[in-house]
Design an enzyme around this catalytic site. Structure first.
Site, PDB file in Angstrom:
ATOM      1  N   ASP A 229     -12.471 -72.820 -24.279  1.00 16.50           N
ATOM      2  CA  ASP A 229     -13.002 -71.481 -23.964  1.00 16.50           C
ATOM      3  C   ASP A 229     -13.744 -71.326 -22.632  1.00 16.50           C
ATOM      4  O   ASP A 229     -14.813 -70.681 -22.598  1.00 16.50           O
ATOM      5  CB  ASP A 229     -13.949 -71.015 -25.088  1.00 16.50           C
TER       6      ASP A 229
ATOM      7  N   LYS B 285      -7.052 -68.478 -30.185  1.00 18.35           N
ATOM      8  CA  LYS B 285      -7.721 -68.566 -31.492  1.00 18.35           C
ATOM      9  C   LYS B 285      -8.613 -67.365 -31.727  1.00 18.35           C
ATOM     10  O   LYS B 285      -8.958 -66.660 -30.768  1.00 18.35           O
ATOM     11  CB  LYS B 285      -8.537 -69.857 -31.574  1.00 18.35           C
TER      12      LYS B 285
ATOM     13  N   CYS C 181     -17.613 -73.490 -30.399  1.00 16.56           N
ATOM     14  CA  CYS C 181     -16.229 -73.943 -30.247  1.00 16.56           C
ATOM     15  C   CYS C 181     -16.132 -75.442 -30.028  1.00 16.56           C
ATOM     16  O   CYS C 181     -15.296 -76.114 -30.637  1.00 16.56           O
ATOM     17  CB  CYS C 181     -15.560 -73.200 -29.105  1.00 16.56           C
TER      18      CYS C 181
HETATM   19  C1  VGL Z   1     -17.848 -69.018 -29.467  1.00 18.15           C
HETATM   20  C2  VGL Z   1     -19.819 -67.986 -29.949  1.00 18.15           C
HETATM   21  C3  VGL Z   1     -19.148 -66.916 -30.471  1.00 18.15           C
HETATM   22  C4  VGL Z   1     -17.121 -70.180 -28.907  1.00 18.15           C
HETATM   23  C5  VGL Z   1     -17.150 -67.965 -29.991  1.00 18.15           C
HETATM   24  O1  VGL Z   1     -15.886 -70.100 -28.792  1.00 18.15           O
HETATM   25  O2  VGL Z   1     -17.776 -71.168 -28.579  1.00 18.15           O
HETATM   26  N1  VGL Z   1     -19.166 -69.023 -29.455  1.00 18.15           N
HETATM   27  N2  VGL Z   1     -17.829 -66.922 -30.476  1.00 18.15           N
END
Ligand code: VGL
Length: 181
Positions: free
Chosen positions: A8, A86, A127
């Site tokens: 990410d 995802k 993540c």
């Molecule tokens: C994520 C917080 C909220 C991540 C995703 O992918 O790390 N963190 N949504």
């Protein structure tokens, strides 16, 4: 075979994004340097629909086909062999890259004879942590590259707690220097 798994590294998780890791962009140059040291490089993207239960918990971020969901512009995407999407449904959080809906990550790694997975990216507490735990569950030797991850730091203790959980589950914490030296 060794795989680098980049979680990410998207605009919304970087400074000025919708859900920023305060120092999220710091890791981009580190990750670019690491890429050449791996047999495979895979990268996940948080890829949410406009309406999802995920946004009951979080401000809207990484919405499909928006600027915020793009990779950080300095990430060397030419070196990425596979992009995993995802959190694509409206009922899932999709924290882990192993929950990608466009490819089966575990199968891809096994097909490519990968036995060791090195995880970096954003965000450490969500993540990265969840991907590391799933990688271990899938039987891969799993490393976290501590200077190539960054956290959101909603709570100060969340990042150290995440490292503790990853280590307890069997992950090895290393630095980029251990790979680049
Ligand atoms: C994520 C917080 C909220 C991540 C995703 O992918 O790390 N963190 N949504």
């Amino acid at each position: 075979m060794k795989a680098l798994l980049i979680a990410d590294v998207q605009n919304d998780f970087c400074p000025n994004g919708e859900l920023p890791a305060p120092k999220g962009d710091r890791i981009v140059s580190v990750i670019n340097r690491l890429m050449n040291h791996f047999d495979k490089v895979v990268a996940s993207k948080d890829w949410h629909p406009i309406q999802t239960v995920h946004f009951d918990k979080w401000p809207p971020h990484c919405i499909q086909d928006t600027e915020g969901a793009e990779f950080h512009p300095d990430l060397n995407f030419l070196k990425i062999d596979l992009v995993l999407l995802k959190g694509t449904g409206n009922k899932d959080d999709g924290y882990s890259a192993f929950e990608a809906t466009n490819h089966n990550l575990a199968e891809y790694l096994q097909t490519n004879m990968v036995d060791a997975v090195y995880v970096c990216g954003l965000t450490t507490e969500y993540c990265v942590k969840q991907t590391v735990l799933d990688s271990l569950k899938n039987g891969f030797k799993t490393y976290v590259i501590s200077d190539a991850v960054e956290g959101i730091y909603q709570n100060e203790e969340d990042v150290p707690t995440a490292f503790k959980k990853m280590k307890e589950a069997g992950a090895t914490v290393i630095t980029s220097y251990d790979i680049l030296k």
